[in-house]
Motif scaffolding. Sequence first.
Motif, PDB file in Angstrom:
ATOM      1  N   SER A 185       2.653   1.597  -3.390  1.00 23.54           N
ATOM      2  CA  SER A 185       1.674   2.002  -4.397  1.00 23.54           C
ATOM      3  C   SER A 185       1.349   3.491  -4.264  1.00 23.54           C
ATOM      4  CB  SER A 185       0.409   1.152  -4.247  1.00 23.54           C
ATOM      5  OG  SER A 185      -0.571   1.538  -5.157  1.00 23.54           O
ATOM      6  N   SER A 186       1.248   3.967  -3.038  1.00 24.94           N
ATOM      7  CA  SER A 186       0.966   5.384  -2.801  1.00 24.94           C
ATOM      8  C   SER A 186       2.150   6.255  -3.220  1.00 24.94           C
ATOM      9  CB  SER A 186       0.634   5.619  -1.325  1.00 24.94           C
ATOM     10  OG  SER A 186      -0.539   4.923  -0.975  1.00 24.94           O
ATOM     11  N   GLY A 217      -4.658  -5.180   0.938  1.00 25.52           N
ATOM     12  CA  GLY A 217      -3.359  -4.509   0.807  1.00 25.52           C
ATOM     13  C   GLY A 217      -2.640  -4.997  -0.434  1.00 25.52           C
ATOM     14  N   TRP A 243      -6.985   4.829  -0.252  1.00 26.04           N
ATOM     15  CA  TRP A 243      -6.949   3.389   0.004  1.00 26.04           C
ATOM     16  C   TRP A 243      -7.524   3.086   1.385  1.00 26.04           C
ATOM     17  CZ3 TRP A 243      -5.132   0.211   3.757  1.00 26.04           C
ATOM     18  CH2 TRP A 243      -5.245  -1.148   3.508  1.00 26.04           C
ATOM     19  N   LEU A 290      -2.863   7.249  -0.404  1.00 24.77           N
ATOM     20  CA  LEU A 290      -2.881   6.465   0.832  1.00 24.77           C
ATOM     21  C   LEU A 290      -4.197   6.646   1.584  1.00 24.77           C
ATOM     22  CD1 LEU A 290      -1.225   4.584   2.655  1.00 24.77           C
ATOM     23  CD2 LEU A 290      -0.324   6.624   3.782  1.00 24.77           C
ATOM     24  N   SER A 328      -3.561  -3.778  -3.931  1.00 23.56           N
ATOM     25  CA  SER A 328      -2.986  -2.510  -4.397  1.00 23.56           C
ATOM     26  C   SER A 328      -1.787  -2.717  -5.314  1.00 23.56           C
ATOM     27  CB  SER A 328      -2.540  -1.664  -3.200  1.00 23.56           C
ATOM     28  OG  SER A 328      -3.648  -1.274  -2.455  1.00 23.56           O
ATOM     29  N   VAL A 349       0.836  -1.204   0.000  1.00 26.27           N
ATOM     30  CA  VAL A 349       0.000   0.000   0.000  1.00 26.27           C
ATOM     31  C   VAL A 349       0.872   1.257   0.000  1.00 26.27           C
ATOM     32  CG1 VAL A 349      -1.694   1.332   1.320  1.00 26.27           C
ATOM     33  CG2 VAL A 349      -1.964  -1.139   1.082  1.00 26.27           C
ATOM     34  N   ALA A 379     -10.683   0.778   2.131  1.00 28.88           N
ATOM     35  CA  ALA A 379     -10.568  -0.409   2.982  1.00 28.88           C
ATOM     36  C   ALA A 379     -11.611  -0.387   4.094  1.00 28.88           C
ATOM     37  CB  ALA A 379      -9.159  -0.488   3.566  1.00 28.88           C
TER      38      ALA A 379
END
Length: 183
Positions: A45-46, A107, A75, A72, A110, A42, A79
């Motif tokens: 990815s952010s 997670g 996400w 972030l 992502s 995560v 979630a």
Amino acid sequence: MAITTVKSSFLRRLMGAAMLDTGTYEEIEADPSALLQAFAVVVMSSVAAGIGALGLGEHTLTSVTFAGTVALLTWAAWALVTFEIGVRLMPQPQTQSSVLELMRTIGFASTPGLLRIFGVVPGTTVAIYALTAVWMLAAMVVAVRQALDYDSTGRAIAVCGLGWALAITLAMVFGLLFGPAVF
């Protein structure tokens, strides 16, 4: 006779998650030690989203930090909403999941977001973000279906789609209210 399971490497889990492999998501769900790996996915990815946002023309540390932070927070909102909808509003009788099981699987969902770093190439950013968003949605559907033990992909699509729409709306609001000017 004892049954042993072999844990996949982090890289193999990333590949399996990106390929929407249900076995990979089942393994991640069952492995409490995968939580740190899922968190790393995560965060990476952010960060990739932040770097990829450079392709929009704003070349400042503030814009990179802002885009990464919004990714972030988006996400996290996705979630949370997914957990609430999937476990509390739309569970099936066999749904047995904890927050940690779901966080591990989503997670890793992502993983396609890692490709957002290629948005740094001017003129490709929007297309790459759109492609990875849809791919992450598909991965999220697989992750939710496996973590929540749904027997219906349609139910997982409904849960993830609703959560995704709310998260995208949140990201757009953050961007419009607090983001740097793009044009």
